[in-house]
Design a protein around this motif. Structure first.
Motif, mmCIF file in Angstrom:
data_model
loop_
_atom_site.group_PDB
_atom_site.id
_atom_site.type_symbol
_atom_site.label_atom_id
_atom_site.label_comp_id
_atom_site.label_asym_id
_atom_site.label_seq_id
_atom_site.Cartn_x
_atom_site.Cartn_y
_atom_site.Cartn_z
ATOM 1 N N PHE A 1 0.859 -1.170 0.000
ATOM 2 C CA PHE A 1 0.000 0.000 0.000
ATOM 3 C C PHE A 1 0.898 1.224 0.000
ATOM 4 O O PHE A 1 2.107 1.121 0.205
ATOM 5 C CB PHE A 1 -0.920 0.011 1.231
ATOM 6 N N PHE A 2 0.306 2.403 -0.222
ATOM 7 C CA PHE A 2 1.100 3.621 -0.258
ATOM 8 C C PHE A 2 1.778 3.864 1.085
ATOM 9 O O PHE A 2 1.146 3.807 2.136
ATOM 10 C CB PHE A 2 0.223 4.818 -0.623
ATOM 11 N N TYR A 3 3.060 4.156 1.030
ATOM 12 C CA TYR A 3 3.873 4.341 2.226
ATOM 13 C C TYR A 3 4.163 5.824 2.391
ATOM 14 O O TYR A 3 4.952 6.390 1.650
ATOM 15 C CB TYR A 3 5.167 3.548 2.094
ATOM 16 N N SER A 4 3.479 6.460 3.343
ATOM 17 C CA SER A 4 3.645 7.889 3.575
ATOM 18 C C SER A 4 4.865 8.126 4.453
ATOM 19 O O SER A 4 4.951 7.622 5.570
ATOM 20 C CB SER A 4 2.387 8.457 4.248
ATOM 21 N N GLY A 5 5.806 8.906 3.944
ATOM 22 C CA GLY A 5 7.061 9.131 4.662
ATOM 23 C C GLY A 5 6.955 10.225 5.708
ATOM 24 O O GLY A 5 5.884 10.705 6.059
ATOM 25 N N GLY A 6 8.106 10.629 6.227
ATOM 26 C CA GLY A 6 8.174 11.657 7.253
ATOM 27 C C GLY A 6 9.549 11.642 7.887
ATOM 28 O O GLY A 6 10.433 10.894 7.473
ATOM 29 N N ILE A 7 9.742 12.446 8.922
ATOM 30 C CA ILE A 7 11.053 12.489 9.565
ATOM 31 C C ILE A 7 11.187 11.428 10.646
ATOM 32 O O ILE A 7 12.261 11.251 11.218
ATOM 33 C CB ILE A 7 11.363 13.888 10.144
ATOM 34 N N THR A 8 10.094 10.736 10.968
ATOM 35 C CA THR A 8 10.161 9.633 11.934
ATOM 36 C C THR A 8 9.605 8.380 11.278
ATOM 37 O O THR A 8 8.436 8.028 11.469
ATOM 38 C CB THR A 8 9.375 9.957 13.225
ATOM 39 N N GLU A 9 10.442 7.710 10.523
ATOM 40 C CA GLU A 9 10.060 6.460 9.870
ATOM 41 C C GLU A 9 10.692 5.289 10.617
ATOM 42 O O GLU A 9 11.078 5.425 11.789
ATOM 43 C CB GLU A 9 10.496 6.497 8.406
ATOM 44 N N GLY A 10 10.814 4.159 9.947
ATOM 45 C CA GLY A 10 11.313 2.956 10.602
ATOM 46 C C GLY A 10 12.720 3.089 11.155
ATOM 47 O O GLY A 10 12.985 2.718 12.307
ATOM 48 N N PHE A 11 13.630 3.629 10.343
ATOM 49 C CA PHE A 11 15.028 3.746 10.777
ATOM 50 C C PHE A 11 15.152 4.638 12.006
ATOM 51 O O PHE A 11 15.856 4.302 12.970
ATOM 52 C CB PHE A 11 15.878 4.299 9.635
ATOM 53 N N GLU A 12 14.465 5.772 11.978
ATOM 54 C CA GLU A 12 14.532 6.701 13.103
ATOM 55 C C GLU A 12 13.924 6.095 14.368
ATOM 56 O O GLU A 12 14.407 6.331 15.477
ATOM 57 C CB GLU A 12 13.819 8.008 12.752
ATOM 58 N N THR A 13 12.881 5.277 14.182
ATOM 59 C CA THR A 13 12.269 4.617 15.340
ATOM 60 C C THR A 13 13.221 3.608 15.961
ATOM 61 O O THR A 13 13.300 3.486 17.186
ATOM 62 C CB THR A 13 10.959 3.923 14.924
ATOM 63 N N ILE A 14 13.961 2.895 15.119
ATOM 64 C CA ILE A 14 14.962 1.955 15.635
ATOM 65 C C ILE A 14 16.028 2.699 16.434
ATOM 66 O O ILE A 14 16.466 2.250 17.501
ATOM 67 C CB ILE A 14 15.610 1.163 14.485
ATOM 68 N N ILE A 15 16.467 3.854 15.918
ATOM 69 C CA ILE A 15 17.456 4.665 16.629
ATOM 70 C C ILE A 15 16.907 5.104 17.979
ATOM 71 O O ILE A 15 17.598 5.063 19.005
ATOM 72 C CB ILE A 15 17.855 5.900 15.798
ATOM 73 N N CYS A 16 15.642 5.526 17.989
ATOM 74 C CA CYS A 16 14.998 5.937 19.239
ATOM 75 C C CYS A 16 14.960 4.787 20.241
ATOM 76 O O CYS A 16 15.356 4.939 21.402
ATOM 77 C CB CYS A 16 13.584 6.439 18.950
ATOM 78 N N PHE A 17 14.476 3.631 19.794
ATOM 79 C CA PHE A 17 14.360 2.478 20.684
ATOM 80 C C PHE A 17 15.727 2.026 21.198
ATOM 81 O O PHE A 17 15.879 1.678 22.377
ATOM 82 C CB PHE A 17 13.668 1.326 19.955
ATOM 83 N N THR A 18 16.710 2.006 20.309
ATOM 84 C CA THR A 18 18.059 1.603 20.722
ATOM 85 C C THR A 18 18.621 2.577 21.755
ATOM 86 O O THR A 18 19.247 2.170 22.743
ATOM 87 C CB THR A 18 18.998 1.528 19.506
ATOM 88 N N SER A 19 18.379 3.862 21.535
ATOM 89 C CA SER A 19 18.847 4.882 22.480
ATOM 90 C C SER A 19 18.183 4.706 23.844
ATOM 91 O O SER A 19 18.828 4.876 24.889
ATOM 92 C CB SER A 19 18.541 6.280 21.935
ATOM 93 N N MET A 20 16.911 4.343 23.846
ATOM 94 C CA MET A 20 16.206 4.125 25.111
ATOM 95 C C MET A 20 16.801 2.956 25.885
ATOM 96 O O MET A 20 16.811 2.963 27.127
ATOM 97 C CB MET A 20 14.719 3.885 24.837
ATOM 98 N N LEU A 21 17.292 1.960 25.151
ATOM 99 C CA LEU A 21 17.900 0.802 25.807
ATOM 100 C C LEU A 21 19.321 1.096 26.279
ATOM 101 O O LEU A 21 19.731 0.656 27.355
ATOM 102 C CB LEU A 21 17.907 -0.394 24.842
#
Length: 206
Positions: free
Chosen positions: A147-167
């Motif tokens: 389906f159409f994938y709407s982008g932004g400044i918080t996509e999958g890669f940025e979320t992984i960075i966030c989660f990793t930083s939290m750990l």
């Protein structure tokens, strides 16, 4: 923000691993649910302060999230597969931060703000896909999805960075959650403007 370019870089490797898994009889849906199981393990390890193990299972979850799509593209994508993929992803994206509330109730306010921010981005993500499909609007987004994938400044890669930083820096979870949550709201408004713009061009908005 970087997902499109990162996918181009990772796609050949994921395809080779996917071909190997297919030879052993693995199906895309099985990989999707296996990835979600790894996400549940990540949740368990966070609650028990086993952050190194949580990082390992976080990356296993994300790896399998990429592999299920690669297998599906090779074997043939299905609507039910895309359905499983998106709902389990969204459940994991909620479970991960909630684990820190189980770990320490003092994180409740920042985590709740982050969760609300996720709801905002997830809602606009799905609503954008629905609007594009409903109006049969053709948009080249640089990578094939079910389906159409709407982008932004918080996509999958940025979320992984966030989660990793939290750990890695869990003593700064409040700061990380508030900062990433604010970025999610920027993505939220970006998507609203994007959809309004493309619909306005079709004279669908008065």
């Amino acid at each position: 923000m970087f997902d499109t370019e990162l996918n181009k870089f990772l796609k050949p490797t994921l395809n080779e691993i996917a071909k190997l898994l297919i030879k052993f009889g693995f199906k895309a849906n099985f990989v999707t649910f296996a990835g979600f199981f790894f996400g549940l393990c990540c949740f368990y390890f966070i609650v028990n302060s086993l952050f190194l193990l949580a990082i390992i299972f976080l990356f296993l979850n994300r790896l399998f999230d990429g592999l299920d799509g690669a297998i599906a593209r090779l074997n043939g994508e299905t609507d039910i597969g895309a359905f499983y993929d998106i709902i389990l992803d969204f459940i994991f994206y909620s479970l991960f931060p909630i684990a820190f509330i189980f770990l320490d109730l003092n994180y409740s306010y920042s985590i709740c703000f982050l969760l609300l921010s996720f709801v905002a981005t997830q809602t606009t993500f799905l609503a954008s896909a629905w609007i594009i499909e409903k109006n049969k609007i053709s948009i080249s987004d640089g990578h094939k999805k079910s389906f159409f994938y709407s982008g932004g400044i918080t996509e999958g890669f940025e979320t992984i960075i966030c989660f990793t930083s939290m750990l890695l820096f869990h003593e700064f979870i409040d700061y990380i959650a508030y900062i990433f949550g604010a970025l999610c709201w920027i993505t939220f408004f970006f998507r609203i403007i994007f959809v309004k713009k493309i619909l306005s061009s079709k004279n669908d908005i008065i």
